[in-house]
Design an enzyme around this catalytic site. Structure first.
Site, PDB file in Angstrom:
ATOM      1  N   HIS A  26       0.868  -1.299  -0.231  1.00 42.42           N
ATOM      2  CA  HIS A  26       0.102  -0.116  -0.145  1.00 42.42           C
ATOM      3  C   HIS A  26       1.147   1.470   0.198  1.00 42.42           C
ATOM      4  O   HIS A  26       0.980   2.060  -0.704  1.00 42.42           O
ATOM      5  CB  HIS A  26      -0.630  -0.461   1.085  1.00 42.42           C
ATOM      6  CG  HIS A  26      -2.080  -0.737   1.099  1.00 42.42           C
ATOM      7  ND1 HIS A  26      -3.208  -0.665   1.064  1.00 42.42           N
ATOM      8  CD2 HIS A  26      -1.757  -2.507   1.225  1.00 42.42           C
ATOM      9  CE1 HIS A  26      -3.849  -2.108   1.057  1.00 42.42           C
ATOM     10  NE2 HIS A  26      -2.579  -3.086   1.368  1.00 42.42           N
ATOM     11  N   ASP A 126      -6.469   5.539   1.583  1.00 41.88           N
ATOM     12  CA  ASP A 126      -6.878   4.251   1.145  1.00 41.88           C
ATOM     13  C   ASP A 126      -8.088   3.984   1.446  1.00 41.88           C
ATOM     14  O   ASP A 126      -8.384   3.876   1.943  1.00 41.88           O
ATOM     15  CB  ASP A 126      -5.790   3.071   2.010  1.00 41.88           C
ATOM     16  CG  ASP A 126      -4.826   1.719   1.570  1.00 41.88           C
ATOM     17  OD1 ASP A 126      -6.034   1.098   1.446  1.00 41.88           O
ATOM     18  OD2 ASP A 126      -3.607   1.405   1.476  1.00 41.88           O
TER      19      ASP A 126
END
Ligand code: UDP
Length: 479
Positions: A26, A126
């Site tokens: 990520h 995210d």
């Protein structure tokens, strides 16, 4: 004209806050987005947990790399866990629950109170943190863009899970049911077997808490102002069209590492290292014949038992191919980096193998000595392999990797899928499938897809255009 002049006077540089889930895959792609937006003249604040931030600045050259953007800032937010918490995938539920109870309210307060400055234009969050967003929270003024780091095919499969439950195709009825074909997943009819569904579907009860958590999370995605994906039209066009029916404001701007190369007009060192990089493997690769090496890496979170490790080891040595293998210190549960070469494999490993704890993967994959990639099918690794034009043997571990590996083998025809099998003979056979037996076929499709990927991030390409559109939207929001 009067209004235009006034607007120019009021104009503030756009400022984007980027907040990834603090895991390697990520941070990796969202840091690339941070650099791309900075190059486009946008002020970026990159929010990270102190733990990941320290790992990042310790092992990567991020501080000097971003020092060329004077307005760029790293900022940290606590995850609420004790300093000595291992923060590994094994404790994922604990990590997420701590984020929810401790980090989320701080984050919201910071947005509402103007903690990041009065000029904050929007947030790129995210999409894993979906429950950080409440569409009815009027006090949060900034539009929240969701960034999904996983594959488009898996996002769509996630979305269709409730439909599969209603239709009686889920739950999976035990191990003997794993090869059953899912007939009516829209857009993927007769493509996925039960074993190819996202990892969390591997339960025999649809009330399973992880399954239900993922369903709710996916439904919450609707609250995002827009969705950003690390994919490109020529790879995922049909699936992206499906996703657009739900989230019309979609930006497909991948492969991000390749777009970054275009914008910088050169190769760059990847800044994604949370571990010490061992560059000696590049010199070893320099001494191997072109296309002779299978690169083996299972990403940053996969864990296996010692038995599995031994099967791979025998399989790689028995394959007769040269191999470069990343054995992370925490790859094998309970071993803490203390791995010894089995005596019977010492000779074969010395002759043909090279083992490192962490490799400069993008560089390794683009090295001409590498002829294939034995991968866990993480989305970053898959895209990196696609851009490098290297065929794959897929051994997925969790989450989107189960779907990705099926797409690699059955849709994009870029390699073979050995999911759920971990046996020395199969490892050797699969490696030779891509390195020898079907080498030409796979090299051809891989090189065609690599060209399409490069085209998509070049001027006139779909991802290049979508990135420009994203920058324009951010600029407009800042007016
Ligand atoms: N990676 C690396 N060196 C390694 C292994 C992995 O730089 O030895 C990088 C790889 O290039 C990729 C990331 O770590 O960008 C892993 O992300 P991915 O989505 O493939 O898998 P995850 O780690 O999230 O399971």
């Amino acid at each position: 004209p009067t209004r235009l002049i006034a607007m120019e006077g009021e104009h503030q540089a756009p400022h984007v806050l980027i907040f990834p889930l603090p895991f390697q895959g990520h941070i990796n792609s969202m840091l690339k987005l941070a650099e791309l937006l900075s190059i486009a003249g946008i002020t970026v604040t990159f929010l990270n947990t102190p733990h990941s931030h320290n790992q990042l600045i310790h092992h990567s050259d991020v501080l000097s790399r971003f020092s060329r953007f004077p307005a760029f800032r790293f900022h940290t937010i606590i995850d609420g866990l004790p300093p000595d918490h291992p923060r590994t995938i094994k404790f994922f539920a604990q990590i997420i629950s701590s984020f929810d109870s401790i980090t989320k309210p701080i984050f919201r307060n910071w947005l509402v109170s103007g903690h990041f400055g009065s000029n904050l234009t929007c947030v790129v969050l995210d999409a894993f943190f979906k429950n950080f967003v409440d569409g009815n929270d009027d006090e949060v003024k900034q539009p929240i863009f969701g960034f999904r780091t996983i594959s488009a095919c898996c996002i769509w499969a996630y979305h269709c899970v409730p439909h599969l439950i209603d239709d009686g195709q889920l739950p999976i009825r035990g191990e003997e049911d794993m090869d059953r074909m899912i007939t009516n997943l829209p857009g993927m009819e007769n493509l996925l077997r039960c074993r190819d569904l996202p990892g969390f579907c591997r339960v025999t009860d649809t009330n399973d808490s992880v399954l239900q958590f993922n369903i709710k999370q996916t439904q919450r995605s609707n609250q995002f102002h827009a969705l950003i994906l690390n994919s490109f039209e020529d790879l995922d066009g049909p699936i992206l069209s499906k996703i657009r029916t739900l989230w019309p404001n979609l930006y497909a701007i991948g492969p991000l590492h390749s777009l970054l190369r275009t914008k910088l007009s050169r190769e760059t060192e990847a800044l994604n290292n949370l571990w010490e990089v061992d560059r000696t493997c590049l010199a070893w690769l320099d001494n191997q014949p072109p296309g002779s090496v299978i690169y083996v890496s299972f990403g940053s979170i996969t864990v296996m038992g010692n038995e599995g490790l031994m099967e791979f080891w025998h399989g790689l040595v028995n394959s007769g191919r040269n191999f470069l293998w990343v054995i992370r210190p925490d790859l094998v549960s309970g071993k803490n980096g203390e791995i010894e070469i089995p005596a019977e494999l010492e000779e074969g490993t010395k002759q043909r193998g090279y083992v490192v704890g962490w490799a400069p993967q993008e560089k390794v994959l683009s090295h001409e000595a590498v002829g294939g990639f034995l991968t866990h099918s993480g989305w970053n690794s898959t895209l990196e392999s696609i851009v490098a034009g290297k065929p794959m043997v897929c051994w997925p571990y969790t989450a989107d990797q189960q779907v990705n590996s099926r797409f690699v083998s059955n849709v994009w025809k870029l390699g073979v899928d050995m999911k759920d099998l971990c046996d020395r003979e199969i490892v050797a056979k699969m490696v030779n499938e891509i390195m020898v037996n079907r080498k030409e076929e796979f090299m051809r499709t891989a090189s065609e897809m690599a060209n399409l990927a490069r085209r998509s991030v070049s001027p006139g390409g779909s991802s290049y255009a979508d990135f420009d559109r994203l920058v324009n939207e951010i600029r407009l929001l800042s007016l």
